[in-house]
Structure formats: structure tokens, C-alpha cells
Design an enzyme around this catalytic site. Structure first.
Site, PDB file in Angstrom:
ATOM      1  NE  ARG A  64       7.420  10.311  -6.260  1.00 45.64           N
ATOM      2  CZ  ARG A  64       8.123  10.250  -7.268  1.00 45.64           C
ATOM      3  NH1 ARG A  64       9.385  11.078  -7.365  1.00 45.64           N
ATOM      4  NH2 ARG A  64       8.060   9.570  -8.280  1.00 45.64           N
ATOM      5  N   GLY A  65       9.262   6.933  -4.724  1.00 44.78           N
ATOM      6  CA  GLY A  65       9.667   6.193  -5.624  1.00 44.78           C
ATOM      7  C   GLY A  65      10.363   4.858  -5.015  1.00 44.78           C
ATOM      8  CB  ALA A  66       9.667   1.346  -6.008  1.00 47.72           C
ATOM      9  NE  ARG A  98       3.498   6.037  -0.372  1.00 46.33           N
ATOM     10  CZ  ARG A  98       3.514   6.526  -1.440  1.00 46.33           C
ATOM     11  NH1 ARG A  98       4.575   7.010  -1.975  1.00 46.33           N
ATOM     12  NH2 ARG A  98       2.617   6.532  -2.325  1.00 46.33           N
ATOM     13  CD  GLN A 210       3.111  11.890  -7.992  1.00 47.12           C
ATOM     14  OE1 GLN A 210       2.374  12.334  -8.767  1.00 47.12           O
ATOM     15  NE2 GLN A 210       2.818  11.112  -6.814  1.00 47.12           N
ATOM     16  CG  ASP A 251       5.450   2.278  -6.836  1.00 45.37           C
ATOM     17  OD1 ASP A 251       6.222   2.795  -5.962  1.00 45.37           O
ATOM     18  OD2 ASP A 251       5.000   2.776  -7.699  1.00 45.37           O
ATOM     19  CG  ASN A 261       4.238   2.684 -12.297  1.00 46.15           C
ATOM     20  OD1 ASN A 261       4.945   2.998 -11.593  1.00 46.15           O
ATOM     21  ND2 ASN A 261       3.927   3.520 -13.524  1.00 46.15           N
ATOM     22  CE  LYS A 262       2.188   7.702  -7.827  1.00 48.05           C
ATOM     23  NZ  LYS A 262       1.673   7.857  -6.574  1.00 48.05           N
TER      24      LYS A 262
END
Length: 378
Positions: A64-66, A98, A210, A251, A261-262
Site C-alpha cells: 500500500r501507499g501511493a 485501487r 495503519q 494518494d 489522503n487516508k
């Protein structure tokens, strides 16, 4: 408060985190991922021999993570090419896995373009070109991470010349999301190494934790002073004057400077604005999408309801993966967006490898991207 409660972690002696790597065992190339769903209980690697396995890893958030998703997407195209699979179909699967993180599509398209450009030289040469493109993206992201850390630390020192930075962060933005040491977390780490980090406030980041599972894990490995808090406790920190700056990743950044973002990032931006605390976004220019005009045009991923109605904690391998514990009555409906969008007027600065943008405007975003393209071409 920060000095009293911050956990002074001992530096971890294990090797630096490697969230992703390409390997070529005798039975064919694979992409090896550190399974982030198992952290912090244990460090377990996933070996992906084909694109469907990579897609599962992306969708379950094992990776995960852009920035890292972009790298994963590029290696996925290379994996399909080297193994002789349908490259176009593989690219489509990866790109759709995604929707919000723009880096994933960018990495896929970059490797696919390299593959197609070399197709006339034969499938073997085309596969090599795709792999070379993935490796170059990986290298450039690591370099961008280092440069962002430098620019971000310079901004903090400009805002707070005396040091002693108290930083609040959300989700996870370290080596687990990057080819290097991360985005926002890399700035905090640079401050720590320079002796200027007083404390790192770590949001737990519901519903998948996270922050609690991953950011606290990375902070402990690096011996950083950190304190974990529930997301809804952040307001009390601002009110008590315990936050000097908020640092988050992104993201997707739209052309007007809106930041996806999250989920939970937007409330922090509102709190920061009210309490006159800088709200800083740290992201590589690959996260900027000039084809997305504004925040309203960003597709926000909606995830499964059980992530909210259950709490899942990683367990050691002897017990299998995570097991959900119900925290709501059966049949409860849940609203579970993976991201929220912060408008540019709430963002103090965007820090990229090409420098810092403040104030955040559409013109400034376009100039950053133009500067990045010039560097890439040269």
C-alpha cells in the site's frame, strides 16, 4: 505533555525495511512484498509469481501507499512480460485494483509504454525494457524520498527556528510506502536524526490502524520519540498547544491543489486551520494528477463494511492471519471511504522532491509538474 508521554524507542538493529524487491529464482521471476497486514506482529513476505497475486496483495493492503503502489504496478507489468503472460490484460487488472492512488496507474502505464516501445525488437527485449522502466521508477522514488526529507526539514526549521518540533501525522508514510524512507515520515525522521524532533504524535488511523500498526512500528525501529493516540483525541492535542505541525502524505493531488489522503486527514486540516498550525502535505510529483481538475473529480475508494464493524488485529503465523472481532450488532451498515479530500485553502504547503509550494495554487502545482518534467528529460 509530549516529553512526559513520548515513548523513547531504542533503535532497531535489524536491516533497513525493504517493502518490495524483484527476484529471479530458478523457476522464474517474482515480486517479493513485505506483507503489511501482518505487521507489527511479525515480518512475513509474500512471493507473487503472477499479476493476480499482486492484485490480491494490493486490494488486501498487503502492499500500500501511493509511491509504492506505483512501483508495484510497474513491476507487475514487467512480471507479466518476462513470464510471457498477456501484458495488456495484466496492466488493466493492475490499474483497476485501487482507483484513488494515481501512482498505481502511472507506474503501470510507464512500464507498459516501455514494453510497447521495444515490442518491435522482440518479446524478450520488450520485457527487459518494462523491467528497466520499473527499476528506474524505483530508483527515482528513492531519490525523491531523500530530497523531500531535505526540503521538509528546511521548511520546519524555517517555521520553527528553535527546533524541538512536535509533529502530528496520520496513516503511514514511511519506508513501507516508498522506494526510499517515505514521504511525510521521512521528514520527521530527518528531524529526528538532526536532533530537532521533540516528539511524533501518531494517529492510530481507524479503521485499519495503519498508524498504530505501521507508523509506530517504523518509529520504534528508528529510535524516534513517539506517542500513539486515537484519531478522535487529536483535537485535544491542538487545544492544549501540543502540535507544532501536521505532516501527511497524499494518494492523489488534483490540479487545483486538492489533496486526497487516508480518511481522517481532512478533519486534521480543519483543526490545524482553526488552531493556526501548519498543515503540510509531503508527496512526490508523481502523485500530482493534472488530469484531475479538482477535489470533486477524485474518485474515492469505498471499502468493505466489515473493516468498520469488526476490529482485526494481526496474529503470528501459527494462528493464521487476522481474525475479526465484531464491535457492532449483526447487520449494522457502515460508511467506509478509504480517503477524504482536503481543499487547497486548508493546505499550508506541499513539499515535493522539486521543492516546497506555498501558498498552494493551481498555477503553482502546474509549475511544479513542469519543473519535474524538465528534470526527467535532462
Amino acid at each position: 505533555m509530549a516529553d512526559q508521554y513520548a515513548h523513547e524507542a531504542a533503535p532497531d538493529e535489524r536491516p533497513a525495511l525493504r517493502a518490495l524487491r524483484w527476484e529471479e529464482p530458478p523457476d522464474g521471476p517474482v515480486v517479493v512484498l513485505l506483507d503489511q497486514t501482518r505487521l507489527p506482529a511479525e515480518e512475513v513476505e509474500l512471493v507473487c509469481a503472477d499479476v493476480p497475486a499482486l492484485v490480491r496483495a494490493i486490494q488486501t493492503l498487503a502492499v500500500r501507499g501511493a509511491p509504492l503502489l506505483g512501483i508495484t504496478g510497474a513491476y507487475g507489468v514487467a512480471l507479466a512480460a518476462v513470464r510471457g503472460h498477456d501484458v495488456a490484460a495484466a496492466a488493466l487488472l493492475l490499474e483497476r485494483s485501487r482507483p484513488t492512488a494515481v501512482n498505481l496507474a502511472l507506474g503501470v502505464r510507464l512500464a507498459l509504454a516501455a514494453y510497447r516501445a521495444a515490442a518491435e525488437q522482440g518479446t524478450e527485449q520488450a520485457a527487459r525494457a518494462a523491467l528497466a522502466a520499473a527499476r528506474e521508477l524505483h530508483r527515482r522514488d528513492a531519490l525523491a524520498s531523500s530530497r523531500m526529507a531535505g526540503h521538509g526539514l528546511a521548511l520546519l526549521d524555517e517555521l520553527f527556528p528553535g527546533g524541538g518540533h512536535r509533529i502530528l501525522t496520520h496513516c503511514n508514510t514511511g519506508a513501507l510506502v516508498s522506494g526510499g524512507e517515505g514521504t511525510a515520515f521521512a521528514v520527521a525522521l530527518a528531524a529526528h536524526r538532526a536532533g530537532r524532533l521533540r516528539g511524533l504524535w501518531v494517529d492510530e488511523t481507524r479503521p485499519l490502524l495503519q498508524g498504530a500498526r505501521l507508523t509506530a512500528y517504523e518509529a520504534a525501529r528508528n529510535g524516534m520519540p513517539y506517542t500513539l493516540l486515537t484519531d478522535n483525541a487529536a483535537g485535544s492535542l491542538f487545544a492544549a498547544g501540543e502540535v507544532d505541525a501536521v505532516l501527511i502524505g497524499a494518494d492523489r493531488i488534483a490540479a487545483d491543489g486538492s489533496v486526497a489522503n487516508k480518511v481522517g486527514s481532512y478533519p486534521l486540516a480543519v483543526l490545524a486551520k482553526y488552531h493556526h498550525v501548519p498543515f503540510v502535505v509531503v508527496a512526490p510529483t508523481t502523485t500530482i494528477d493534472l488530469d484531475t481538475p479538482d477535489g470533486a473529480a477524485i474518485e474515492v475508494e469505498q471499502r468493505a463494511e466489515h473493516e468498520v464493524t469488526e476490529v482485526t488485529a494481526p496474529r503470528p503465523s501459527a494462528g493464521g492471519g487476522g481474525a475479526g472481532v465484531a464491535v457492532a450488532p449483526p447487520g449494522t451498515r457502515a460508511y467506509n471511504p478509504a480517503f477524504d479530500v482536503t481543499p487547497p485553502e486548508l493546505v499550508t504547503a506541499i513539499v515535493t522532491e522539486e521543492g516546497t509550494l506555498s501558498p498552494v495554487t493551481g498555477v503553482g502545482v502546474a509549475e511544479l509538474c513542469a519543473r519535474s518534467r524538465q528534470v526527467t528529460i535532462s
